[in-house]
Each structure stands twice: as C-alpha cells, then as structure tokens.
Scaffold this active site. Structure first.
Site, PDB file in Angstrom:
ATOM      1  N   GLY A  21     -19.633 -91.349  66.043  1.00  0.00           N
ATOM      2  CA  GLY A  21     -18.652 -90.434  66.615  1.00  0.00           C
ATOM      3  C   GLY A  21     -18.348 -90.284  67.922  1.00  0.00           C
ATOM      4  O   GLY A  21     -18.717 -91.334  68.782  1.00  0.00           O
ATOM      5  N   SER A  22     -17.519 -89.624  68.456  1.00  0.00           N
ATOM      6  CA  SER A  22     -16.790 -89.623  69.694  1.00  0.00           C
ATOM      7  C   SER A  22     -16.350 -88.287  70.018  1.00  0.00           C
ATOM      8  O   SER A  22     -15.707 -87.535  69.131  1.00  0.00           O
ATOM      9  CB  SER A  22     -15.905 -90.688  69.956  1.00  0.00           C
ATOM     10  OG  SER A  22     -14.519 -90.611  69.127  1.00  0.00           O
ATOM     11  N   TYR A  25     -15.454 -86.451  76.068  1.00  0.00           N
ATOM     12  CA  TYR A  25     -16.141 -87.159  77.190  1.00  0.00           C
ATOM     13  C   TYR A  25     -17.370 -88.161  76.790  1.00  0.00           C
ATOM     14  O   TYR A  25     -17.790 -88.835  77.766  1.00  0.00           O
ATOM     15  CB  TYR A  25     -16.977 -86.047  77.803  1.00  0.00           C
ATOM     16  CG  TYR A  25     -16.056 -84.908  78.681  1.00  0.00           C
ATOM     17  CD1 TYR A  25     -15.104 -85.264  79.458  1.00  0.00           C
ATOM     18  CD2 TYR A  25     -16.261 -83.706  77.892  1.00  0.00           C
ATOM     19  CE1 TYR A  25     -14.414 -84.159  79.951  1.00  0.00           C
ATOM     20  CE2 TYR A  25     -15.413 -82.527  78.452  1.00  0.00           C
ATOM     21  CZ  TYR A  25     -14.494 -83.143  79.383  1.00  0.00           C
ATOM     22  OH  TYR A  25     -13.507 -81.757  79.909  1.00  0.00           O
ATOM     23  N   THR A  27     -18.807 -90.893  73.573  1.00  0.00           N
ATOM     24  CA  THR A  27     -19.048 -91.511  72.259  1.00  0.00           C
ATOM     25  C   THR A  27     -20.621 -91.890  72.082  1.00  0.00           C
ATOM     26  O   THR A  27     -21.443 -92.110  72.656  1.00  0.00           O
ATOM     27  CB  THR A  27     -18.278 -93.172  72.481  1.00  0.00           C
ATOM     28  OG1 THR A  27     -16.972 -92.698  72.729  1.00  0.00           O
ATOM     29  CG2 THR A  27     -18.393 -93.866  71.098  1.00  0.00           C
ATOM     30  N   ASP A 121     -22.375 -74.365  70.873  1.00  0.00           N
ATOM     31  CA  ASP A 121     -21.539 -75.068  70.197  1.00  0.00           C
ATOM     32  C   ASP A 121     -22.307 -75.582  68.701  1.00  0.00           C
ATOM     33  O   ASP A 121     -22.450 -76.663  68.312  1.00  0.00           O
ATOM     34  CB  ASP A 121     -21.500 -76.300  70.758  1.00  0.00           C
ATOM     35  CG  ASP A 121     -20.334 -77.227  70.270  1.00  0.00           C
ATOM     36  OD1 ASP A 121     -19.613 -76.785  69.582  1.00  0.00           O
ATOM     37  OD2 ASP A 121     -20.102 -78.458  70.707  1.00  0.00           O
TER      38      ASP A 121
END
Length: 481
Positions: A21-22, A25, A27, A121
C-alpha cells in the site's frame, strides 16, 4: 529512494517484495528478514524529500512511540534505518473490513490509553489481520499518534475525514476521545456496510460532519441491546456526552473478560470444577450455567493455544462438557416448563384478586406480556424490557411507593422482594403473598432469560467454534427455550 514507477528499494538486512500500500508520504512493502528465520515483515518507506516540518515531527513521534511499546495486538517496530524505513512485524495480511475483533482491538486501545497514547487515525485500513483461517489482529500505522492525556487538547487536523470526530473538524480543538468516535465509525461500517457519513464528495461529507443531527442506526440488521447502546454512545457528537474510556473498556458488548489470553484455560478450568461440584449436588440449573460460562472461556483458550496436542486435548474435554450440558439442558428445560405452568396459574388467581387495583392489574398484564414475548422467536430483548417494566411496578406496589415514569434499569439494580418493608401499601394477606411469589418468579425468569440472551449474543465465540467444529453442539447446549 525509488520513484513510483520503480521497483522496491534496497535495504540492509531485508529482501523487499511486493507493495502492500501507499500514502502521501510513504509506501509499505512486504519483506523478508535475511536472517535464518526468514521472518515476514512490513517495511514502511518514507520519502524524505516529501516531508515538511510537521511530517518530520510526526515521523519522529511514531518511531518514539513504537520503540517504547510491546503488545500482542499492536505492530512491533523491528528496525529503523536512516534511508528512511520502518520495519514492523505486521502479518502479511489485509485490512479489516468484514471481520470485527472487538476484544483484540479494544485491548490494544486500552494498552495505549494506559500510556496516554492516542492513535488519531483509527480506520479499517489500519487494523490488520493475518488470515481468515487463523485471524490475528494488529493495530498499525502510528504516523499521526501522539502522547495525549485525557485532558490534553490539540488543534491540528489528523486522520481520515470519514473517521474524524466532529469536534476535530468543526472546532479543531479535541482530546483523546476522538479515538472513541473513530471506533464507533469502524463498528458502524462493519455492521452496516458503510460509514455513517458516507458521501459522494468532500463538501457533502463536511456538511454531514458539521450537522447537529443525531446519527440514527438502521433497523437492519437487527442489533443486540448492548451493541446498539455502545454504538450510540460512541457516535455521540458532543465529546462531553460521549462514552468515557473507562466505560468503553468495561462495556458488556466489548467483553474484554473473554479475550484470548494465557489465563483463559485456567479460568475455564476453575468454572468447570464448580460446575462438576454443583452437578454432583444435584443442582442442574447452577451446573448448566457454570458449564456454559466455562465454555465462554474455553473458546478463547482454544483460540490462544498454539500447541496442536494440547489443543486437541482441550477440544476432547470440551466435547465431554458439551455432552453433559446437553443432558442438563433437558432437565432444566423440563423444570422450567413446570414452573411456568405453575406461575401462570398463580398469576391468573392474582389477576382475579386485583380487579379493584388498576395499577396492579396493569403491572400483571405487562408481566404476562413478557412471558408471551419470551416464547416468540427473536423476542428476547423485548421480553427483558417488559420484565424490567413489570417488575419495577410490582416492586413499587409492594413497597407502597408512588408510580414514576418507566425508565429501564439493569435487573441487578432492582431490590430483592425480601428486602422490601412489610409496612407497604399492599396489606398483609393472601394477595400480598401471591404478589410476593409472583415477583420472585418473574425475577428468576428474567435473570434466566438475561443469561441465555448473553450466551446467544456471543457471536465471536460461535464463529471461533465454527472453525473448531464445535459450534452447533455448544450453541444447542447453551441456548434454552
């Protein structure tokens, strides 16, 4: 660092393979440690050129936090190299979408909260699972995490808009309770297939977030009373009225007590010892209840155990306890049917004697409705609410207290009829004796039903037992009609 169109970067000590995933800022790559163990890890590679001052501070905080914590359900920082990459012991799996491990994720949050760490988050993409066959959950991505006491306030927007608490968006002033809102959104999405503020555009999303409308829960799928209560209290727009961390960790739906741990087997064994003793004493109802409570701990014990031989031995013992629970179930069910018939006759007589007492007659009608609702498929929650209402009224009548608007109360909060004063409004006599007996019978029925509902709602345990091949027999033994 390698650009978007290039292959994985090179890193000392690791072999990087496919991209997982990326983000803006960083990866994330799947990788193998070059050591003999060939441990599978996730490498988070950060492009230093794209970092501003705030991003650098976030990165340093993330490294500091992950270096100082170790928890079974939180990703572990294995290595950090100046290139700049973080190697974490993330299982090579996928993000949480349809599998909800409430106890595991809550355990991780409790661990963080005790150390004054807020994730900031929380979202399905940051809750990882190893596999569907043997799911092991880990909380990941601490890029926005901060050291925050419950009374600390921050003003910088952090996280993903869909899971961001209203106070963060509207006031840009918030505290650690924003994590609880995010948990509510994740739970809502897992149950109903989309987050509560699902939108076609950011402007529509912002409008929904800024609205003062109460978040209403869909009628389908049907939720248990505990699940609905937790969800509504998590998704409270006003943080001062939102469920507290302490109440969240202690909430019955979260059920941290039955989370898989090294103590699960010992707790199950202790309950079985009590069950066998009650069984030998001829107390079938108490024995059955203890056997079922033991099974609530045997399930996480099986989930926690990694040794194949020990797991098979536990499963064999569980099979024996299930068989005995089936036998006890037949005995208890027969006894309960007899008590119910007896209670119906007494209730009919009491109803005849209460014709000059409208309030007593109304309370008895509520009790009869509770018994009838209990026999309906899926009517357990309604039956419990009616039991609470009827019992509350009957107890007030015995005590001679004035009627008050009905507010549901936990059954444990209701006084015992034996503790009520004799100088009550209902005078001594045959009617008072029947009323006293009726209250006792109804309280016993309500407590019995409450226990069965709790067992039936243990969906996580049932799912685990499905994988162990025991679910049908356990569900049958621990669900009484």
């Amino acid at each position: 660092m390698a650009g978007p169109g290039w292959g994985p970067p090179r890193l000392d000590g690791f072999i990087l393979t496919e991209r997982l995933g990326s983000g803006t800022y960083a990866t994330v790559y799947k990788a193998y440690a070059k050591k003999d163990t060939r441990e599978v890890v996730a490498i988070k590679c950060v492009s230093k050129k794209s970092l501003n001052k705030a991003s650098v501070e976030n990165l340093l905080t993330e490294i500091e936090i992950l270096k100082g914590i170790r928890h079974r359900h939180i990703v572990q920082l294995k290595d950090f190299q100046e290139v700049t990459c973080l190697a974490s012991s993330i299982p090579a799996g996928f993000c949480l979408r349809r599998w909800l491990g409430s106890s595991c994720s809550t355990s991780a949050l409790q661990f963080l909260h005790e150390r004054n760490i807020s994730h900031l988050d929380l979202k399905p993409q940051n809750i990882l699972l190893s596999s569907l066959e043997k799911p092991h959950l880990k909380l990941a991505d601490f890029g926005f995490a901060q050291h925050m006491s419950p009374w600390d306030e921050k003003h910088v927007l952090r996280g993903s808009p869909l899971y961001m608490a209203p106070e963060m968006v509207c006031q840009r002033q918030y505290d650690a309770r924003v994590d609880l809102w995010s948990v509510g959104v994740i739970l809502y999405e897992a149950l109903f297939g989309q987050p509560p503020f699902a939108s076609r555009s950011f402007s529509e999303l912002e409008e929904k977030i800024r609205s003062n409308r109460v978040i209403e829960l869909p009628l389908r799928p049907a939720l248990s009373q505990d699940c609905r209560d937790l969800l509504q209290r998590l998704l409270e727009r006003d943080p001062s009225r939102r469920i507290s961390f302490q109440d969240f960790f202690a909430h019955p739906w979260v059920d941290l007590e039955h989370m898989p741990s090294g103590e699960s087997l010992a707790q199950a064994t202790a309950l079985v010892v009590q069950a066998v003793k009650k069984d030998q004493e001829g107390d079938a109802a108490a024995a059955l209840s203890l056997y079922c409570k033991a099974l609530d701990f045997f399930v996480p014990a099986l989930h926690y155990e990694v040794d194949t031989q020990r797991k098979e031995a536990i499963k064999a013992k569980v099979g024996q306890y299930v068989s005995r629970a089936e036998e006890l179930k037949a005995i208890v069910s027969s006894s309960n049917r007899a008590l119910l018939r007896q209670g119906t006759s007494a209730r009919d007589l009491l109803r005849e004697m209460a014709r000059d007492k409208p309030r007593l007659l109304a309370a008895l009608e509520v009790a009869s409705a509770a018994v009838a609702k209990e026999d309906e498929a899926g009517g357990e929650q309604d039956a419990l609410a009616l039991y609470q209402h009827g019992l509350g009224e009957l107890l007030l009548l015995l005590a001679g207290e004035a009627p008050s608007p009905y507010t549901p109360k936990p059954l444990a909060a209701l006084p015992s009829p034996r503790a009520l004063p004799l100088s009550a409004a209902e005078p001594p006599g045959r009617r008072r004796e029947l009323l006293h007996t009726e209250v006792q019978n109804l309280m016993a029925r309500a407590e019995y039903l409450k226990e069965q509902v709790k067992m039936r709602e243990s969906h996580w345990e049932a799912e685990t037992l499905d994988k162990e091949g025991l679910s049908e027999s356990v569900r049958s033994s621990c669900t009484l009609q």
